[in-house]
Design a protein around this motif. Sequence first.
Motif, PDB file in Angstrom:
ATOM      1  N   GLN A  46     -19.542  77.788 -19.346  1.00 14.75           N
ATOM      2  CA  GLN A  46     -18.633  78.270 -20.387  1.00 14.75           C
ATOM      3  C   GLN A  46     -19.120  77.794 -21.739  1.00 14.75           C
ATOM      4  N   LEU A  47     -18.648  78.460 -22.775  1.00 17.80           N
ATOM      5  CA  LEU A  47     -18.923  78.036 -24.144  1.00 17.80           C
ATOM      6  C   LEU A  47     -17.696  77.308 -24.666  1.00 17.80           C
ATOM      7  N   GLU A  48     -17.906  76.133 -25.235  1.00 24.02           N
ATOM      8  CA  GLU A  48     -16.834  75.355 -25.858  1.00 24.02           C
ATOM      9  C   GLU A  48     -17.224  75.134 -27.307  1.00 24.02           C
ATOM     10  N   ASN A  49     -16.465  75.699 -28.228  1.00 30.17           N
ATOM     11  CA  ASN A  49     -16.781  75.619 -29.658  1.00 30.17           C
ATOM     12  C   ASN A  49     -18.199  76.112 -29.927  1.00 30.17           C
ATOM     13  N   GLU A  50     -18.536  77.243 -29.273  1.00 32.08           N
ATOM     14  CA  GLU A  50     -19.837  77.892 -29.407  1.00 32.08           C
ATOM     15  C   GLU A  50     -20.996  77.051 -28.880  1.00 32.08           C
ATOM     16  N   LYS A  51     -20.722  76.025 -28.096  1.00 32.05           N
ATOM     17  CA  LYS A  51     -21.758  75.198 -27.483  1.00 32.05           C
ATOM     18  C   LYS A  51     -21.656  75.341 -25.974  1.00 32.05           C
ATOM     19  N   PRO A  52     -22.811  75.459 -25.301  1.00 34.54           N
ATOM     20  CA  PRO A  52     -22.782  75.638 -23.855  1.00 34.54           C
ATOM     21  C   PRO A  52     -22.345  74.378 -23.120  1.00 34.54           C
ATOM     22  N   PHE A  53     -21.603  74.608 -22.056  1.00 30.95           N
ATOM     23  CA  PHE A  53     -21.191  73.538 -21.161  1.00 30.95           C
ATOM     24  C   PHE A  53     -21.329  74.080 -19.751  1.00 30.95           C
ATOM     25  N   PHE A  54     -22.079  73.376 -18.913  1.00 28.87           N
ATOM     26  CA  PHE A  54     -22.168  73.807 -17.519  1.00 28.87           C
ATOM     27  C   PHE A  54     -22.254  72.606 -16.609  1.00 28.87           C
ATOM     28  N   GLU A  55     -21.761  72.816 -15.407  1.00 30.59           N
ATOM     29  CA  GLU A  55     -21.797  71.762 -14.408  1.00 30.59           C
ATOM     30  C   GLU A  55     -22.149  72.358 -13.071  1.00 30.59           C
TER      31      GLU A  55
END
Length: 56
Positions: A46-55
């Motif tokens: 997902q994108l959080e505040n236009e920054k990628p986050f993945f797990e």
Amino acid sequence: MGTSSTLINNIAQWLEIDAFELLRNSFGGSGYDVACAQTDAPIVYQLENEKPFFEK
């Protein structure tokens, strides 16, 4: 996985820079394909505040 995401990931590794920033400054896009290129396991992305986050 597309060839452009593989290329972006490999160039970023070679230059030792952030692949997502390189993508943002070149082709654009969400970065999902780059995240997939960086792992060999299923991910949640997902994108959080236009920054990628993945797990994994």
